[in-house]
Motif scaffolding. Structure first.
Motif, PDB file in Angstrom:
ATOM      1  N   ILE A  94      32.363   5.764 -63.273  1.00 26.46           N
ATOM      2  CA  ILE A  94      31.198   6.408 -63.896  1.00 26.46           C
ATOM      3  C   ILE A  94      31.019   7.812 -63.323  1.00 26.46           C
ATOM      4  CG2 ILE A  94      28.679   6.344 -64.131  1.00 26.46           C
ATOM      5  CD1 ILE A  94      29.912   4.246 -65.841  1.00 26.46           C
ATOM      6  N   TRP A  95      31.121   7.923 -62.013  1.00 27.00           N
ATOM      7  CA  TRP A  95      30.988   9.237 -61.368  1.00 27.00           C
ATOM      8  C   TRP A  95      32.105  10.173 -61.822  1.00 27.00           C
ATOM      9  CZ3 TRP A  95      30.013   6.976 -55.802  1.00 27.00           C
ATOM     10  CH2 TRP A  95      28.688   6.507 -55.733  1.00 27.00           C
ATOM     11  N   GLU A  96      33.306   9.633 -62.017  1.00 23.41           N
ATOM     12  CA  GLU A  96      34.412  10.451 -62.507  1.00 23.41           C
ATOM     13  C   GLU A  96      34.083  11.046 -63.871  1.00 23.41           C
ATOM     14  OE1 GLU A  96      38.503   8.561 -60.680  1.00 23.41           O
ATOM     15  OE2 GLU A  96      37.540   7.498 -62.342  1.00 23.41           O
ATOM     16  N   GLU A  97      33.522  10.238 -64.728  1.00 21.73           N
ATOM     17  CA  GLU A  97      33.184  10.710 -66.079  1.00 21.73           C
ATOM     18  C   GLU A  97      32.064  11.743 -66.048  1.00 21.73           C
ATOM     19  OE1 GLU A  97      31.931   8.957 -70.472  1.00 21.73           O
ATOM     20  OE2 GLU A  97      32.851   7.637 -68.975  1.00 21.73           O
ATOM     21  N   ILE A  98      31.054  11.499 -65.232  1.00 22.43           N
ATOM     22  CA  ILE A  98      29.922  12.417 -65.151  1.00 22.43           C
ATOM     23  C   ILE A  98      30.344  13.793 -64.649  1.00 22.43           C
ATOM     24  CG2 ILE A  98      27.803  12.908 -63.843  1.00 22.43           C
ATOM     25  CD1 ILE A  98      27.199   9.903 -63.965  1.00 22.43           C
ATOM     26  N   PRO A 123      25.687  -3.819 -65.223  1.00 20.53           N
ATOM     27  CA  PRO A 123      24.874  -3.229 -66.289  1.00 20.53           C
ATOM     28  C   PRO A 123      25.756  -2.599 -67.364  1.00 20.53           C
ATOM     29  CG  PRO A 123      24.919  -1.763 -64.389  1.00 20.53           C
ATOM     30  CD  PRO A 123      25.629  -3.022 -63.981  1.00 20.53           C
ATOM     31  N   PRO A 124      25.231  -2.417 -68.573  1.00 25.91           N
ATOM     32  CA  PRO A 124      26.016  -1.762 -69.628  1.00 25.91           C
ATOM     33  C   PRO A 124      26.452  -0.364 -69.191  1.00 25.91           C
ATOM     34  CG  PRO A 124      24.001  -2.744 -70.520  1.00 25.91           C
ATOM     35  CD  PRO A 124      23.898  -2.825 -69.036  1.00 25.91           C
ATOM     36  N   THR A 125      27.702  -0.039 -69.454  1.00 27.93           N
ATOM     37  CA  THR A 125      28.253   1.249 -69.029  1.00 27.93           C
ATOM     38  C   THR A 125      27.455   2.418 -69.581  1.00 27.93           C
ATOM     39  OG1 THR A 125      30.474   0.301 -68.864  1.00 27.93           O
ATOM     40  CG2 THR A 125      30.325   2.698 -69.041  1.00 27.93           C
ATOM     41  N   GLU A 126      27.100   2.359 -70.866  1.00 23.57           N
ATOM     42  CA  GLU A 126      26.386   3.475 -71.491  1.00 23.57           C
ATOM     43  C   GLU A 126      25.026   3.695 -70.830  1.00 23.57           C
ATOM     44  OE1 GLU A 126      26.104   6.743 -73.723  1.00 23.57           O
ATOM     45  OE2 GLU A 126      27.857   5.428 -73.601  1.00 23.57           O
ATOM     46  N   LYS A 127      24.329   2.605 -70.536  1.00 22.77           N
ATOM     47  CA  LYS A 127      23.021   2.710 -69.878  1.00 22.77           C
ATOM     48  C   LYS A 127      23.172   3.340 -68.487  1.00 22.77           C
ATOM     49  CE  LYS A 127      19.075  -0.090 -68.334  1.00 22.77           C
ATOM     50  NZ  LYS A 127      18.537  -1.470 -68.163  1.00 22.77           N
ATOM     51  N   LEU A 128      24.218   2.932 -67.785  1.00 22.69           N
ATOM     52  CA  LEU A 128      24.462   3.460 -66.443  1.00 22.69           C
ATOM     53  C   LEU A 128      24.831   4.945 -66.499  1.00 22.69           C
ATOM     54  CD1 LEU A 128      24.526   2.604 -63.492  1.00 22.69           C
ATOM     55  CD2 LEU A 128      26.905   1.901 -63.791  1.00 22.69           C
ATOM     56  N   LEU A 129      25.625   5.317 -67.488  1.00 21.77           N
ATOM     57  CA  LEU A 129      26.007   6.720 -67.665  1.00 21.77           C
ATOM     58  C   LEU A 129      24.780   7.601 -67.902  1.00 21.77           C
ATOM     59  CD1 LEU A 129      29.252   6.660 -69.831  1.00 21.77           C
ATOM     60  CD2 LEU A 129      28.952   7.918 -67.701  1.00 21.77           C
TER      61      LEU A 129
END
Length: 234
Positions: free
Chosen positions: A166-170, A202-208
């Motif tokens: 997630i951090w990589e994507e952000i 948790p859902p990936t999109e919500k976490l993003l």
């Protein structure tokens, strides 16, 4: 005699997930209580007056805080499916690497997503060095606990497998290059395919969305601090 177990947590906290995973593995029924960490309840402040943080484990009239401490309490209270190895040396090494990841990896990786310039470079360098150490420890193994996919260290540093991507994507950063970290990459796939893990994340999109907002807040705070320091210098 039946006991009552409660967990005070926050929906995406990696420290809370440690406790949830351990209890589910042990087959311990518990009540989960969601806390707003930005508007802390009286209950949380009373149960954890020292750190004022989640997770908090309440076992009947006993209150235990700090996630790694809670893991050991769970392992000793409910001895079925042990998390920690029986061998004293292996047990010490598991504790060492859990502490290492908390002190040397999680904060630097997170910091890499919102800092700039030299501060970001330093955070990235420290993150990669920590990952290299963990890669070395995992090399040649299926899991940190040998063949035990639910070992203490899997639970303690399992956050690597869902938070770092997630951090990589952000931040548009690649931490976990499969060629550089083949052992972690293979472990990550097995970890995330585990049904016990899947059902709790948790859902990936919500976490993003949530972490994008946290990064924006951090960047804004850093900018304000930088402007204040510049003003003082002038």
């Amino acid at each position: 005699m039946a006991t009552k177990v409660k967990v005070l947590g926050f929906w995406c906290s990696p420290f809370v997930f440690r406790v949830v995973w351990a209890l589910k593995l042990k087959g311990v029924e518990f009540e989960y209580i969601e806390e707003d960490i930005f508007n802390k309840s009286t209950r949380l402040l009373e149960l954890n007056p020292v750190h004022k943080k989640v997770p908090v484990l309440v076992h009947d009239d006993k209150v235990i805080v700090e996630s790694l401490v809670i893991l050991e309490y769970i392992d000793e209270t409910w001895p079925q499916d042990p998390l920690l190895p029986q061998d004293p040396y292996e047990r010490a090494m598991a504790r060492f690497w859990a502490k290492f990841a908390d002190e040397k990896l999680i904060q630097t990786a997170w910091k890499s997503t919102w800092t700039k310039g030299e501060e970001k470079e330093d955070a990235l360098k420290a993150t990669m060095e920590a990952l290299e150490k963990i890669e070395g420890e995992l090399k040649g193994k299926s899991y940190f606990g040998g063949e035990n996919k639910y070992a203490y260290l899997e639970i303690a540093i399992g956050w690597i497998n869902y938070l770092i991507p997630i951090w990589e994507e952000i931040a548009s950063i690649q931490f976990l290059d499969p060629k550089r970290f083949p052992a972690i990459t293979a472990w990550k796939s097995k970890f995330l395919d585990n049904p016990l893990i899947k059902e709790t994340l948790p859902p990936t999109e919500k976490l993003l969305i949530y972490l994008h907002e946290r990064v924006k807040h951090r960047e804004l705070d850093a900018t304000i601090r930088e402007l204040a320091e510049t003003k003082l210098e002038n």
